[in-house]
Design a protein around this motif. Structure first.
Motif, PDB file in Angstrom:
ATOM      1  N   VAL A 222      69.167 -38.907   4.291  1.00 22.15           N
ATOM      2  CA  VAL A 222      70.482 -39.429   3.911  1.00 22.15           C
ATOM      3  C   VAL A 222      70.956 -40.443   4.945  1.00 22.15           C
ATOM      4  N   GLN A 223      71.545 -41.529   4.457  1.00 20.71           N
ATOM      5  CA  GLN A 223      72.039 -42.589   5.337  1.00 20.71           C
ATOM      6  C   GLN A 223      73.101 -42.063   6.295  1.00 20.71           C
ATOM      7  N   ARG A 224      72.990 -42.448   7.545  1.00 26.97           N
ATOM      8  CA  ARG A 224      73.953 -42.029   8.557  1.00 26.97           C
ATOM      9  C   ARG A 224      75.148 -42.965   8.551  1.00 26.97           C
ATOM     10  N   LEU A 225      76.358 -42.383   8.534  1.00 25.24           N
ATOM     11  CA  LEU A 225      77.596 -43.146   8.609  1.00 25.24           C
ATOM     12  C   LEU A 225      78.284 -42.810   9.925  1.00 25.24           C
ATOM     13  N   GLY A 226      78.501 -43.819  10.749  1.00 23.16           N
ATOM     14  CA  GLY A 226      79.104 -43.589  12.057  1.00 23.16           C
ATOM     15  C   GLY A 226      80.604 -43.433  11.982  1.00 23.16           C
ATOM     16  N   ALA A 227      81.207 -43.235  13.143  1.00 23.76           N
ATOM     17  CA  ALA A 227      82.648 -43.001  13.228  1.00 23.76           C
ATOM     18  C   ALA A 227      83.433 -44.256  13.551  1.00 23.76           C
ATOM     19  N   VAL A 228      82.760 -45.387  13.735  1.00 27.12           N
ATOM     20  CA  VAL A 228      83.457 -46.638  14.064  1.00 27.12           C
ATOM     21  C   VAL A 228      83.262 -47.644  12.931  1.00 27.12           C
ATOM     22  N   PRO A 229      84.134 -48.658  12.845  1.00 28.07           N
ATOM     23  CA  PRO A 229      83.990 -49.674  11.803  1.00 28.07           C
ATOM     24  C   PRO A 229      82.653 -50.391  11.883  1.00 28.07           C
ATOM     25  N   GLY A 230      82.230 -50.876  10.720  1.00 27.35           N
ATOM     26  CA  GLY A 230      80.936 -51.531  10.618  1.00 27.35           C
ATOM     27  C   GLY A 230      79.920 -50.630   9.951  1.00 27.35           C
ATOM     28  N   LEU A 231      80.355 -49.903   8.892  1.00 29.23           N
ATOM     29  CA  LEU A 231      79.426 -49.055   8.150  1.00 29.23           C
ATOM     30  C   LEU A 231      78.353 -49.922   7.499  1.00 29.23           C
ATOM     31  N   PRO A 232      77.200 -49.348   7.205  1.00 28.84           N
ATOM     32  CA  PRO A 232      76.156 -50.129   6.533  1.00 28.84           C
ATOM     33  C   PRO A 232      76.670 -50.695   5.209  1.00 28.84           C
ATOM     34  N   ASP A 233      76.255 -51.905   4.880  1.00 27.15           N
ATOM     35  CA  ASP A 233      76.670 -52.506   3.610  1.00 27.15           C
ATOM     36  C   ASP A 233      76.266 -51.630   2.428  1.00 27.15           C
ATOM     37  N   ALA A 235      76.504 -48.592   2.111  1.00 26.25           N
ATOM     38  CA  ALA A 235      77.424 -47.477   1.885  1.00 26.25           C
ATOM     39  C   ALA A 235      78.427 -47.798   0.783  1.00 26.25           C
ATOM     40  N   TYR A 236      78.515 -49.067   0.395  1.00 25.01           N
ATOM     41  CA  TYR A 236      79.509 -49.509  -0.585  1.00 25.01           C
ATOM     42  C   TYR A 236      78.863 -49.895  -1.903  1.00 25.01           C
ATOM     43  N   GLU A 237      79.518 -49.531  -2.973  1.00 19.29           N
ATOM     44  CA  GLU A 237      79.212 -50.096  -4.283  1.00 19.29           C
ATOM     45  C   GLU A 237      79.925 -51.450  -4.340  1.00 19.29           C
ATOM     46  N   HIS A 238      79.196 -52.506  -4.682  1.00 21.14           N
ATOM     47  CA  HIS A 238      79.831 -53.825  -4.687  1.00 21.14           C
ATOM     48  C   HIS A 238      79.086 -54.780  -5.602  1.00 21.14           C
ATOM     49  N   ASP A 239      79.742 -55.917  -5.896  1.00 18.31           N
ATOM     50  CA  ASP A 239      79.147 -56.960  -6.734  1.00 18.31           C
ATOM     51  C   ASP A 239      78.902 -58.226  -5.923  1.00 18.31           C
ATOM     52  N   GLY A 240      78.781 -58.088  -4.621  1.00 20.44           N
ATOM     53  CA  GLY A 240      78.622 -59.231  -3.729  1.00 20.44           C
ATOM     54  C   GLY A 240      79.900 -59.578  -2.995  1.00 20.44           C
ATOM     55  N   LEU A 242      81.943 -58.471  -0.682  1.00 20.51           N
ATOM     56  CA  LEU A 242      81.970 -57.468   0.379  1.00 20.51           C
ATOM     57  C   LEU A 242      81.987 -58.168   1.726  1.00 20.51           C
ATOM     58  N   THR A 243      82.937 -57.813   2.578  1.00 21.82           N
ATOM     59  CA  THR A 243      82.909 -58.294   3.956  1.00 21.82           C
ATOM     60  C   THR A 243      81.739 -57.617   4.645  1.00 21.82           C
ATOM     61  N   LYS A 244      80.749 -58.393   5.040  1.00 27.24           N
ATOM     62  CA  LYS A 244      79.501 -57.818   5.544  1.00 27.24           C
ATOM     63  C   LYS A 244      79.713 -57.101   6.886  1.00 27.24           C
ATOM     64  N   LYS A 245      78.759 -56.235   7.187  1.00 31.83           N
ATOM     65  CA  LYS A 245      78.868 -55.285   8.293  1.00 31.83           C
ATOM     66  C   LYS A 245      79.337 -55.907   9.604  1.00 31.83           C
ATOM     67  N   HIS A 246      78.670 -56.954  10.084  1.00 28.79           N
ATOM     68  CA  HIS A 246      78.982 -57.489  11.411  1.00 28.79           C
ATOM     69  C   HIS A 246      80.332 -58.196  11.420  1.00 28.79           C
ATOM     70  N   VAL A 247      80.628 -58.928  10.364  1.00 28.19           N
ATOM     71  CA  VAL A 247      81.933 -59.582  10.263  1.00 28.19           C
ATOM     72  C   VAL A 247      83.024 -58.522  10.090  1.00 28.19           C
ATOM     73  N   ARG A 248      82.724 -57.470   9.352  1.00 26.32           N
ATOM     74  CA  ARG A 248      83.694 -56.387   9.150  1.00 26.32           C
ATOM     75  C   ARG A 248      84.053 -55.726  10.476  1.00 26.32           C
ATOM     76  N   ALA A 249      83.058 -55.471  11.308  1.00 30.56           N
ATOM     77  CA  ALA A 249      83.332 -54.855  12.608  1.00 30.56           C
ATOM     78  C   ALA A 249      84.216 -55.755  13.467  1.00 30.56           C
ATOM     79  N   ALA A 250      83.925 -57.069  13.449  1.00 28.50           N
ATOM     80  CA  ALA A 250      84.753 -58.003  14.223  1.00 28.50           C
ATOM     81  C   ALA A 250      86.165 -58.086  13.655  1.00 28.50           C
TER      82      ALA A 250
END
Length: 420
Positions: A222-233, A235-240, A242-250
Motif C-alpha cells: 500500500v502506498q505510504r502517505l506522509g504527515a507533511v504536505p506533498g502527498l504523492p500525485d 493519492a488523488y483522483e484527478h483529470d489532470g 492537480l497541483t503537482k507534488k513538488h509545487v504543492r509542497a512549495a
C-alpha cells in the motif's frame, strides 16, 4: 476531595460520571448532585443517580447543542447540575456549557481515554485520540500512519465494525484492534486483539459504550502517505487538474497553515491544496470553490479518502461564489485568475496578517500577478521542476511547465512604494 470554590456558588456545576455510576463519584460531586434543584444529562447518566438526588431530572433533547442556551435560560437562578461522561472537558458537554454559562464549575471523572491507556499500558502522550461521536468514520484516515497507536471514541456498537472496514479499505487491514467496553464499571470487558482484516468474522457488535484501540500496520503493497504536505500525485483522483507534488509542497509552505485557521481554495481542481491544508491539524478548516460540478464531486471523494471529510466544497464561479463565505485566514488561487475582480475580492476578504498565494502557468495570468506584486508587494517566484526520464539508452531531464507563484501577507502598513 476537591475544595469548594470561594465566594458565591456557581449556578451550573458539571459532574463527570463513569460506567461505575454513583460508586465512582467523589464526595464533593455527591454533595453537588444531592443539593441540585435541576439535574440535566443523558437518560443513561440520569439513571445512574440514586433516589437521594431529588432534583428535577431533565434529559437532553436531540439535537443537543441548540438546547444548551435554552435550558440554561429556563433554569437561571436555580442550582443546576449537568451530568457528563468521564471528563466533561474532553470531547464532552463541558465545552458547550463553558461557552454559554455565566459561571461554571467542573468536577471531572477519569475519561474513557485515561482508563483505556491504563488498561493497555499505553502512555497517553504517545496516543492520538480520534472521536467518531457525531462525526464520519472517514476522518480516521488522516491519523493512519504505520506504527502509531490510536484510541477511537465510538458513537455506538457499530463503530468498531466501521473502523475495521475503513482500515481495510485504506490499506491498514493488518492493524491490530481491541475494543474496551464499559470502562471503569462492573461490566468492563476487553476483546481479544485481532486484525482489522479478520474483525468482522471474529467479533459481532458488542456494547455501545466502547473505545477502539488500534495499533496501525500498513499493508506492504500500500502506498505510504506522509504527515507533511506533498502527498504523492497518485493519492488523488484527478483529470489532470492537480497541483503537482513538488509545487504543492512549495505552495503549502507559502500558505503556512496554523491550527484553527480557515483557507479559501479557489479553482479547487482535485482539492489537493485544501485537503493537505486540513491534514496539517485536525482544527484546520477549508472551503474549496470549483465551478465544474464533476470536479466538485471528485474533490469531495478525495477529501473523504484522505481523511478530511469536513472539507466544504462550493460549486460556483469566483468571485461571485465568495460573497457568502466566512472570512479566511489564507487564500489560494489555483485557477480562474483572469476572472474580473478576483484578486481584488480575495485581497479585500483577508484580515491583517492573512496570506494570499496564487499560482499560474499562463502568460496572461502571470501579467496579473506581476501587477499585484507591484501594488501589494510580497514575493514573486518561478518554480521549475524537471524529472529524469529515459532518452534512448541514457537518462535525461524532462522539464515540466514552470509555475509562477505570487505570495503575500497582508499588513496594516502599506508596502513602501506600493499601492494600498
Amino acid at each position: 476531595m476537591i475544595p469548594a470554590p470561594s465566594g458565591p456558588s456557581p449556578v451550573v456545576t458539571v459532574v463527570g460520571i463513569g460506567a461505575d455510576g454513583w460508586e465512582g463519584v467523589t464526595d464533593a460531586a455527591r454533595r453537588v448532585l444531592r443539593d441540585a434543584e435541576v439535574l440535566i444529562g443523558g437518560p443513561r447518566q440520569l439513571d445512574l443517580l440514586p433516589s437521594e438526588c431529588v432534583g428535577e431530572r431533565i434529559a437532553w433533547p436531540s439535537p443537543l447543542r441548540p438546547a444548551v442556551p435554552r435550558l440554561l435560560a429556563e433554569h437561571a437562578g436555580r442550582r443546576v447540575a449537568v451530568l457528563a461522561s468521564g471528563d466533561p472537558m474532553f470531547y464532552g458537554i463541558g465545552r458547550a456549557l463553558a461557552e454559554e454559562a455565566a459561571s461554571l464549575r467542573v468536577l471531572p471523572h477519569p475519561s474513557s481515554v485515561s482508563y483505556a491507556a491504563a488498561r493497555l499500558g499505553w502512555p497517553l502522550e504517545d496516543i492520538e485520540v480520534v472521536t467518531l461521536v457525531g462525526r464520519p468514520a472517514a476522518r480516521l484516515a488522516a491519523a493512519l500512519h504505520d506504527g502509531r497507536r490510536l484510541l477511537v471514541l465510538s458513537a455506538d456498537a457499530t463503530t468498531p465494525g466501521d473502523v475495521a472496514a475503513l482500515l481495510r479499505d485504506r490499506g491498514f487491514g493488518p492493524s491490530r484492534m481491541r475494543v474496551l467496553e464499559q470502562l471503569g464499571g462492573d461490566r468492563e470487558r476487553t476483546t481479544a486483539g485481532t486484525t482489522a482484516d479478520d474483525w468482522a468474522q471474529a467479533h459481532p457488535p458488542g456494547d455501545p459504550l466502547n473505545v477502539v484501540a488500534i495499533e496501525c500496520r500498513r499493508a506492504p503493497d500500500v502506498q505510504r502517505l506522509g504527515a507533511v504536505p506533498g502527498l504523492p500525485d497518485e493519492a488523488y483522483e484527478h483529470d489532470g487538474q492537480l497541483t503537482k507534488k513538488h509545487v504543492r509542497a512549495a505552495t503549502m509552505g507559502a500558505l503556512a497553515p496554523a491550527p484553527g485557521e480557515l483557507l479559501w481554495d479557489i479553482g479547487g481542481g482535485s482539492g489537493s491544496i485544501a485537503i493537505e491544508w486540513m491534514r496539517v491539524h485536525p482544527s484546520c478548516r477549508a472551503v474549496t470553490v470549483e465551478r465544474d460540478p464533476v470536479r466538485a464531486e471528485r474533490i469531495a471523494r478525495n477529501a473523504e479518502r484522505l481523511g478530511v471529510p469536513g472539507l466544504r466544497v462550493v460549486t460556483g464561479d469566483a468571485p461571485a461564489a465568495l460573497a457568502r463565505l466566512p472570512r479566511p485566514d489564507a487564500v489560494f488561487v489555483g485557477g480562474g485568475l483572469t476572472a474580473p475582480g478576483l484578486i481584488e475580492a480575495c485581497w479585500d476578504a483577508l484580515p491583517a496578517g492573512g496570506r494570499l498565494v496564487a499560482n499560474t502557468v499562463t502568460l496572461e495570468s502571470e501579467a496579473l500577478l506581476a501587477d499585484a506584486y507591484r501594488r501589494h508587494g510580497g514575493e514573486l517566484v518561478r518554480l521549475a521542476v524537471a524529472h529524469a526520464v529515459p532518452v534512448g539508452g541514457f537518462t535525461g531531464w524532462r522539464q515540466a511547465m514552470p509555475v509562477t507563484q505570487w505570495s503575500v501577507q497582508k499588513s496594516l502598513n502599506p508596502v513602501p512604494g506600493a499601492d494600498a
